[in-house]
Motif scaffolding. Structure first.
Motif, PDB file in Angstrom:
ATOM      1  N   ARG A  92     -33.056   4.531   2.192  1.00  0.00           N
ATOM      2  CA  ARG A  92     -33.988   4.785   1.101  1.00  0.00           C
ATOM      3  C   ARG A  92     -33.877   3.758  -0.021  1.00  0.00           C
ATOM      4  N   SER A  93     -33.046   2.758   0.187  1.00  0.00           N
ATOM      5  CA  SER A  93     -32.888   1.714  -0.824  1.00  0.00           C
ATOM      6  C   SER A  93     -32.264   0.490  -0.179  1.00  0.00           C
ATOM      7  N   ALA A  94     -32.351  -0.614  -0.898  1.00  0.00           N
ATOM      8  CA  ALA A  94     -31.683  -1.827  -0.431  1.00  0.00           C
ATOM      9  C   ALA A  94     -30.181  -1.596  -0.332  1.00  0.00           C
ATOM     10  N   GLU A  95     -29.642  -0.800  -1.263  1.00  0.00           N
ATOM     11  CA  GLU A  95     -28.201  -0.496  -1.227  1.00  0.00           C
ATOM     12  C   GLU A  95     -27.839   0.224   0.065  1.00  0.00           C
ATOM     13  N   ASP A  96     -28.699   1.162   0.507  1.00  0.00           N
ATOM     14  CA  ASP A  96     -28.441   1.864   1.763  1.00  0.00           C
ATOM     15  C   ASP A  96     -28.386   0.887   2.936  1.00  0.00           C
ATOM     16  N   LEU A  97     -29.313  -0.075   2.941  1.00  0.00           N
ATOM     17  CA  LEU A  97     -29.338  -1.056   4.025  1.00  0.00           C
ATOM     18  C   LEU A  97     -28.105  -1.954   3.994  1.00  0.00           C
ATOM     19  N   MET A  98     -27.675  -2.326   2.795  1.00  0.00           N
ATOM     20  CA  MET A  98     -26.478  -3.166   2.694  1.00  0.00           C
ATOM     21  C   MET A  98     -25.245  -2.417   3.204  1.00  0.00           C
ATOM     22  N   LYS A  99     -25.156  -1.132   2.898  1.00  0.00           N
ATOM     23  CA  LYS A  99     -24.027  -0.345   3.378  1.00  0.00           C
ATOM     24  C   LYS A  99     -24.115  -0.136   4.888  1.00  0.00           C
ATOM     25  N   ALA A 100     -25.338   0.039   5.387  1.00  0.00           N
ATOM     26  CA  ALA A 100     -25.518   0.149   6.834  1.00  0.00           C
ATOM     27  C   ALA A 100     -25.086  -1.149   7.514  1.00  0.00           C
ATOM     28  N   ARG A 101     -25.350  -2.269   6.872  1.00  0.00           N
ATOM     29  CA  ARG A 101     -24.935  -3.557   7.424  1.00  0.00           C
ATOM     30  C   ARG A 101     -23.415  -3.615   7.567  1.00  0.00           C
ATOM     31  N   GLU A 102     -22.702  -3.096   6.595  1.00  0.00           N
ATOM     32  CA  GLU A 102     -21.237  -3.086   6.678  1.00  0.00           C
ATOM     33  C   GLU A 102     -20.767  -2.259   7.865  1.00  0.00           C
ATOM     34  N   ALA A 103     -21.432  -1.118   8.094  1.00  0.00           N
ATOM     35  CA  ALA A 103     -21.044  -0.255   9.209  1.00  0.00           C
ATOM     36  C   ALA A 103     -21.333  -0.933  10.547  1.00  0.00           C
ATOM     37  N   ILE A 104     -22.495  -1.554  10.670  1.00  0.00           N
ATOM     38  CA  ILE A 104     -22.851  -2.261  11.906  1.00  0.00           C
ATOM     39  C   ILE A 104     -21.878  -3.411  12.144  1.00  0.00           C
ATOM     40  N   ASP A 105     -21.561  -4.133  11.092  1.00  0.00           N
ATOM     41  CA  ASP A 105     -20.648  -5.274  11.185  1.00  0.00           C
ATOM     42  C   ASP A 105     -19.255  -4.822  11.650  1.00  0.00           C
ATOM     43  N   LEU A 106     -18.797  -3.699  11.129  1.00  0.00           N
ATOM     44  CA  LEU A 106     -17.461  -3.224  11.501  1.00  0.00           C
ATOM     45  C   LEU A 106     -17.403  -2.920  12.986  1.00  0.00           C
ATOM     46  N   TRP A 107     -18.422  -2.237  13.500  1.00  0.00           N
ATOM     47  CA  TRP A 107     -18.452  -1.949  14.937  1.00  0.00           C
ATOM     48  C   TRP A 107     -18.561  -3.236  15.753  1.00  0.00           C
ATOM     49  N   ALA A 108     -19.400  -4.186  15.301  1.00  0.00           N
ATOM     50  CA  ALA A 108     -19.584  -5.434  16.046  1.00  0.00           C
ATOM     51  C   ALA A 108     -18.266  -6.202  16.163  1.00  0.00           C
ATOM     52  N   ARG A 109     -17.467  -6.174  15.112  1.00  0.00           N
ATOM     53  CA  ARG A 109     -16.196  -6.897  15.124  1.00  0.00           C
ATOM     54  C   ARG A 109     -15.195  -6.289  16.109  1.00  0.00           C
ATOM     55  N   MET A 110     -15.389  -5.035  16.457  1.00  0.00           N
ATOM     56  CA  MET A 110     -14.464  -4.396  17.386  1.00  0.00           C
ATOM     57  C   MET A 110     -14.661  -4.886  18.819  1.00  0.00           C
TER      58      MET A 110
END
Length: 510
Positions: A92-110
């Protein structure tokens, strides 16, 4: 109690039904029909073709509950009040997308960027069901129900939206013996028959989304029986998962095949042999217009490329690290050409990450007050991403060359007492031991030169569609959005500055 504290307390108390790693593994023992090398796989969790890939995915689920990563990975879903993966619910905001990016990135690094269809991949579509369920009427309840179940548990869903490459010179309705179609309607649902691909990692998912790619061009009045979209649990009676060869099963050891031995997302064809699909699993039925519209309406495109770009940035980062270490072990890291190649690889990585930042920080409006990653940036990434992996191959082949294959046949050679002193002498690195050098170059070869590596080259080239179609889609979308009109106006503005008699305005005319 301050508002921030109340919000935090509510978040901590939110119901948490997300699967753990152990629960995920157990959920795969559901009687699904998976076929490999002529046999039905009795248990994908412990089969040597899928065992380590299943455990790699289980690690992802464990990260949802690990106190060190849970806050990065999860949030509270405003639609259900449950704790969910940040990308499994609409932003619902750019902040939400930025936080989602962190979550996606964490999984990708695994998985170092080498698992492409992790459970968050299909979140690009499934999360949109929360705010687009009206589009799927009269199956809006199906859409809403699947969203809630999916987000609460963090389910893993594959997708199969491409028709088999058979008779593609014909209209889809002329290939009814192959393409998925409805063959019977019952009170409780429909019976479907036919095949779909490529259901990547489907043997280890909970369900498969089955639809039509937007280029199917189903003709109204002729192809209604093919105009379908539904979600099929992997144990749906009559659905068979036919797998390609297993690279995990062929892997010799972790030392020899550190990627393919644990990150092989087996691609498969889904065959529906008169399979029954209950109405609660149907999203689109006999609607040729709607089945062509769900791609842009769902948010799948921009959210999908957002997830893909984040993963690719990690993958390129990983490859840049290998290239740097490899040239140092070869003693070539100071050569001008090597430095230039590494510099370009780093540039591809930086640009890819920058695109994800722009997509999140400069979003566009979505349905019901949500936001979506900006499609213009997504289209740019989609067109250029295959070039980054093609160039990565080129850098490794040019700057590491024969070193990629100058390794003993297996780690067993390194353990041979008679051979080891010779290997230590002749296989040593300029900046490391023989064991370190061999281990690194086997890693590089697994990423690029093995069957697993070849599959990734094919995957990255066609990840977003055929190369020509990707560029044509970028053009069509830009034209439809009015961008080319705006760009043309800029040209007209320039030409209005002058004519045959010279400058016509501004300080140039003074």
């Amino acid at each position: 109690m301050a508002q921030a504290e109340r919000t935090q307390a509510a978040a901590q108390e939110a119901p948490n039904e997300l699967l753990t790693g152990d629960a995920y593994l157990e959920s795969l023992r559901d009687g699904r029909e998976v076929y490999l090398y002529g046999e039905r796989v009795a248990d994908v969790v412990d089969h040597p073709a899928f065992k380590q890939a299943a455990r790699s995915t289980a690690h992802l689920y464990d990260a949802l509950h690990d106190p060190k990563t849970a806050d990065t990975m999860t949030t509270v879903d405003p639609h259900t009040g449950n704790r969910v993966h940040r990308f499994f619910t609409p932003a619902r905001s750019a902040e939400d997308l930025m936080k989602a990016r962190e979550a996606i990135d964490l999984w990708a690094r695994m998985s170092y960027g080498f698992m492409n269809r992790t459970p968050d991949y299909k979140a690009s579509f499934m999360a949109g069901l929360a705010v687009t369920h009206d589009f799927y009427e009269p199956f809006g309840d199906s859409a809403r129900g699947w969203y809630e179940r999916y987000a609460k548990q963090g389910l893993s869903i594959s997708h199969a939206i491409v028709n088999p490459p058979v008779d593609r010179n014909k209209a889809a309705h002329d290939v009814r013996d192959v393409y998925v179609r409805v063959v019977e309607e019952r009170d409780g649902g429909i019976v479907v028959d036919g095949a779909k691909l490529m259901a990547t990692a489907s043997a280890l998912t909970h369900a498969a989304f089955v639809g039509q790619i937007h280029l199917a061009n189903l003709e109204k009045g002729k192809a209604e029986d093919l105009a379908l979209a539904f979600i099929a649990p992997m144990n749906t009676p009559g659905m068979k998962v036919v797998c390609r060869p297993s690279y995990e099963m062929k892997a010799n050891s972790p030392y020899d095949n550190p990627l393919s031995s644990r990150f092989d997302e087996n691609d498969s064809v889904l065959i529906f042999d008169k399979a029954f699909i209950p109405w609660e699993n149907v999203l689109i039925y006999r609607d040729t217009e709607k089945v062509h519209e769900y791609f842009p309406r769902s948010g799948l495109l921009s959210r999908g490329f957002f997830q893909g770009a984040i993963r690719m940035a990690v993958k390129l980062e990983f490859m840049a690290g290998i290239l740097d270490k490899g040239t140092r072990l070869n003693g070539t890291h100071s050569f001008r050409g090597v430095q230039a190649g590494l510099g370009e690889l780093l540039a591809w990585r930086h640009v890819t990450e920058a695109v994800t930042t722009a997509m999140a920080a400069d979003p566009e409006p979505g349905p019901e007050g949500t936001v979506l990653p900006k499609m213009a940036y997504a289209a740019g990434y989609r067109a250029l991403a295959p070039l980054s992996w093609e160039r990565t191959h080129r850098f490794f082949e040019e700057h590491l060359a024969a070193a990629l294959i100058m390794t003993p046949a297996s780690g067993a050679d390194m353990l041979n007492g008679e051979l080891r002193p010779l290997l230590d002498r002749f296989y040593r690195g300029s900046a490391g031991s023989s064991e370190e050098r061999v281990r690194l170059f086997k890693l590089a070869w697994d990423a690029l030169g093995t069957e697993f590596g070849g599959r990734h080259e094919l995957y990255e080239l066609n990840y977003a569609g055929g190369p020509d179609q990707v560029r044509l889609d970028t053009l069509a979308w830009s034209r439809a959005a009015g961008l080319l009109d705006d760009y043309g106006d800029l040209v007209d503005r320039c030409m209005a500055d002058y004519d045959l008699n010279g400058w016509t305005r501004g300080r140039w005319s003074e």
